[in-house]
Design a protein around this motif. Structure first.
Motif, short mmCIF file in Angstrom:
data_model
loop_
_atom_site.label_atom_id
_atom_site.label_comp_id
_atom_site.label_asym_id
_atom_site.label_seq_id
_atom_site.Cartn_x
_atom_site.Cartn_y
_atom_site.Cartn_z
N ALA A 177 34.49 -70.66 -116.11
CA ALA A 177 35.47 -71.81 -115.86
C ALA A 177 34.29 -72.44 -114.60
O ALA A 177 33.51 -71.89 -114.03
N TRP A 230 41.49 -77.28 -116.00
CA TRP A 230 40.39 -76.43 -115.66
C TRP A 230 39.25 -76.78 -116.63
O TRP A 230 39.47 -77.22 -117.66
N HIS A 274 43.47 -69.91 -117.82
CA HIS A 274 44.31 -69.95 -116.69
C HIS A 274 46.09 -69.94 -117.19
O HIS A 274 46.55 -69.07 -116.67
N ASP A 333 37.44 -72.76 -109.91
CA ASP A 333 38.28 -72.02 -110.63
C ASP A 333 37.22 -70.83 -111.32
O ASP A 333 36.32 -70.87 -111.34
N GLU A 334 38.15 -69.60 -111.29
CA GLU A 334 37.59 -68.46 -111.72
C GLU A 334 38.13 -67.94 -113.25
O GLU A 334 39.47 -67.89 -113.21
#
Length: 110
Positions: free
Chosen positions: A81, A72, A50, A85-86
């Protein structure tokens, strides 16, 4: 020359706190090695996908780590993640061998 994979003897399992981590730098890579409450070990690049936070300073829970900067959460076995979240962090094979020694597999120059 093409890189090849090699196992490295890193430390004693007892050198890593339970639900904690140990940092190391190898071949220019910053790596965090985590120990879970059931003594499994996982190694990941010590950088959150992130904002680049130091994952080694995060909170270890079950088989995951929470980044200390923006919370995260990453699965330590896959690097993916969690939740909404990606992103993904790089993982490295790690295992406990030889009566409690932690070993890490990395690609190295031959």
């Amino acid at each position: 020359m093409a890189p090849f994979e090699r196992w490295f003897d890193i430390c004693e399992l007892s050198d890593i706190p339970v639900r904690g981590s140990r940092r190391l730098e190898k071949d220019g890579m910053k790596i965090a090695i985590f120990r879970t409450s059931d003594d499994r070990v996982f190694a990941v690049e010590n950088r959150c996908a992130h904002k680049g936070g130091p994952l080694s300073e995060g909170i270890v829970h079950d088989c995951a780590v929470t980044c200390p900067l923006h919370n995260w959460v990453y699965d330590l076995s896959t690097g993916k993640a969690q939740g909404g979240d990606e992103g993904q962090i790089r993982t490295f094979p790690a295992e406990v061998r030889d009566g409690g020694r932690v070993h890490l597999r990395l690609a190295t120059a031959s």
